[in-house]
Design a protein around this motif. Structure first.
Motif, short mmCIF file in Angstrom:
data_model
loop_
_atom_site.label_atom_id
_atom_site.label_comp_id
_atom_site.label_asym_id
_atom_site.label_seq_id
_atom_site.Cartn_x
_atom_site.Cartn_y
_atom_site.Cartn_z
N GLN A 461 -6.26 4.44 -2.83
CA GLN A 461 -6.52 3.24 -3.62
C GLN A 461 -6.15 1.98 -2.83
O GLN A 461 -6.89 0.98 -2.85
N ALA A 464 -8.73 1.48 -0.10
CA ALA A 464 -10.04 1.09 -0.64
C ALA A 464 -10.11 -0.40 -0.96
O ALA A 464 -11.20 -0.98 -0.98
N HIS A 465 -9.00 -1.01 -1.20
CA HIS A 465 -8.97 -2.43 -1.55
C HIS A 465 -8.63 -3.33 -0.35
O HIS A 465 -8.38 -4.52 -0.52
#
Length: 524
Positions: A461, A464-465
């Protein structure tokens, strides 16, 4: 006196483990700048022949020296130790000369079998290293058998430093002078011979000094035939397991390019794609270094428990070994899979075959488990079963690999490797003592899945950002995500009581960690 001797043995085992670890790291890390310098096709030309070098290196580093060291350790006096080593040296010289002749004379046939006649000069370059293998194997075995591990460790590091230096120098010259990939790979492979020669010059004076004046034993041909049989059964088993991934890579060398061409790719495109597929090998090597570095500290304890007949201690240590290998390898593989697009871009400059490399990364878990199971079984002298399991896995790879490559491309080849390792893992598991196959009363596997799941999802996560347009961007991803993953594995693992207090204390710095944890978060 006994405690002093045991302390000396443990210190020697640590020195040898450290030397091997440094050699493995060097062997894995250099391929990243090398691939960046020579490109996918140049990497392909080198990696196609690398398994032939890797098998010889494994014989010289781990397989035969370990077997010779056992024979030397059992000899009754220095004269007998020198005799054992001399016989091994004669036998290894014969093996080395046969391998050298086979590669020099059969290079064209081997290259044709790999679907690329241009590989023949590279194969001949590899053949030279087998001339240095006999003395290195015998001398390393002698020093390990007399518990002088520093000589072997130093020679390992020297060998890898020289080899890597020659490889990177050849790549730099090739880029500057615009050599074709095959000429570059041929010169790069001479690093194996240069490294072996340098290691020989390091270890030879000390070896000659030790055996000077011990005489030369006379041995009949029948005695050498019996010795060769024992070498093949015991030393061969140790060497082949140490070279497990290299054997599967050798199957890839003969089948993947051929399968990609049969799939419809042009030969040049197939070779470049095979070079991309080969990126998985250094990633797995690095993952295995992380996964098995701590577990190697338990191997001397395992052997000692068997020798003394302490079966309760043996079972406890065996469980620790399996849990450490499984836990750390699963964490390493999950982290790599979560970060694979960024890993691919940062190390190799693009994200080609990211799915294939993710599949290949599963090898880290399986090889770590195989190493743990194999250590347990070989400490019980079950060499035959481990050899059968390895043979079955290699046969599976041989049978399915080209078909999988034709139908599913490079992803199929990676799947073939994983399938063959699954077969070996399953067969070895069935041979473990029943009390090591039993139920998991602490639900270790469930706790491990929770810990690794939390770690990998959080890392994924966060990654991914974050932007990953350039290599600088992906470097930032690594700087943030790798420490985060390690921290989460340790903290969530401690909160879930993944490992027992006794298991934590068995690893390096485990006692310090326990004191720190209890100081900040209270007692268990």
């Amino acid at each position: 006196m006994r405690n002093k001797k045991m302390s000396s043995l443990m210190r020697g085992a640590w020195i040898l483990s450290l030397g091997g670890l440094i050699a493995k790291i060097l062997s894995a890390v250099y391929r990243v700048p090398f691939q960046n310098m020579v490109g996918d096709t140049g990497f392909y030309a080198y990696q196609q022949i690398y398994p032939l070098y890797g098998i010889g290196m494994t014989f010289a580093l781990s397989g035969f020296p370990v077997y010779i060291s056992k024979q030397v350790a059992q000899a009754r006096d220095p004269f007998a130790q020198a005799e054992v080593t001399h016989r091994a040296l004669v036998l290894m010289t014969g093996i080395g000369l046969v391998m050298f002749a086979a590669l020099e004379l059969g290079a064209d046939l081997i290259a044709q079998a790999m679907a690329d006649a241009g590989l023949a000069p590279i194969i001949r370059s590899v053949g030279l290293m087998f001339l240095t293998m006999p003395l290195l194997s015998a001398a390393r075995g002698y020093f390990q058998g007399t518990f002088d591990m520093s000589k072997t460790a130093i020679s390992q590091v020297v060998e890898q430093l020289l080899r890597v230096g020659v490889i990177l120098l050849a790549a730099a010259i090739a880029v500057h002078r615009q050599w074709d990939p095959y000429k570059m790979a041929s010169w790069a492979m001479t690093g194996a011979f240069v490294g072996g020669l340098g290691a020989t010059l390091v270890i030879l004076p000390a070896y000659r000094k030790k055996v000077k004046g011990q005489g030369t034993p006379r041995t009949s041909l029948s005695a050498y035939a019996k010795l060769l049989e024992r070498f093949a059964k015991e030393g061969g088993s140790i060497a082949l397991f140490a070279a497990l991934l290299i054997l599967l890579q050798l199957v890839d060398s003969f089948t993947v390019t051929r399968g990609l061409i049969a799939q419809g790719l042009a030969p040049a495109a197939a070779r470049a794609l095979k070079g991309v597929y080969d990126r998985g090998q250094p990633l797995v090597q690095l993952g295995l270094v992380v996964a098995t570095a701590l577990s190697t500290t338990l191997l001397p304890s395992l052997s000692r428990s068997v020798a003394r007949g302490h079966w309760a201690a043996f079972q406890q240590t065996a469980r620790q070994l399996i849990r450490f290998n499984f836990g750390l390898s699963l964490a390493a593989a999950a982290g790599l899979i979560a970060l694979m697009p960024s890993v691919n871009r940062l190390l190799f400059g693009d994200t080609v075959l990211t799915g294939t490399l993710r599949m290949y990364t599963l090898c880290i878990i399986l090889v770590a488990l195989i190493n743990a199971y194999n250590a347990v079984l070989q400490s019980l002298n079950r060499f035959r079963y481990t050899s059968y399991a390895l043979g079955a896995g290699v046969v599976v790879k041989l049978v399915v690999n080209e078909w999988l490559t034709v139908h599913y491309g490079a992803f199929g080849a990676a799947s073939g490797t994983v399938l063959s390792l699954l077969v070996i893992t399953g067969l070895l598991y069935l041979q473990l003592p029943r009390n090591l196959q039993g139920l998991d009363p602490r639900r270790f596997n469930l706790r491990l899945m929770v810990v690794v799941g939390v770690m990998s999802e959080a890392v994924h996560q966060v990654a991914a950002h974050m932007p990953t347009v350039s290599r600088v961007d992906t470097l930032r991803v690594f700087v943030v995500c790798v420490p985060l993953g390690v921290l989460l594995f340790v903290v969530v693992g401690a909160l879930c009581r993944l490992y027992t207090v006794r298991e934590v204390l068995a690893i390096p710095y485990g006692r310090r960690f326990m004191k720190w944890w209890q100081h900040h978060f209270g007692k268990e």
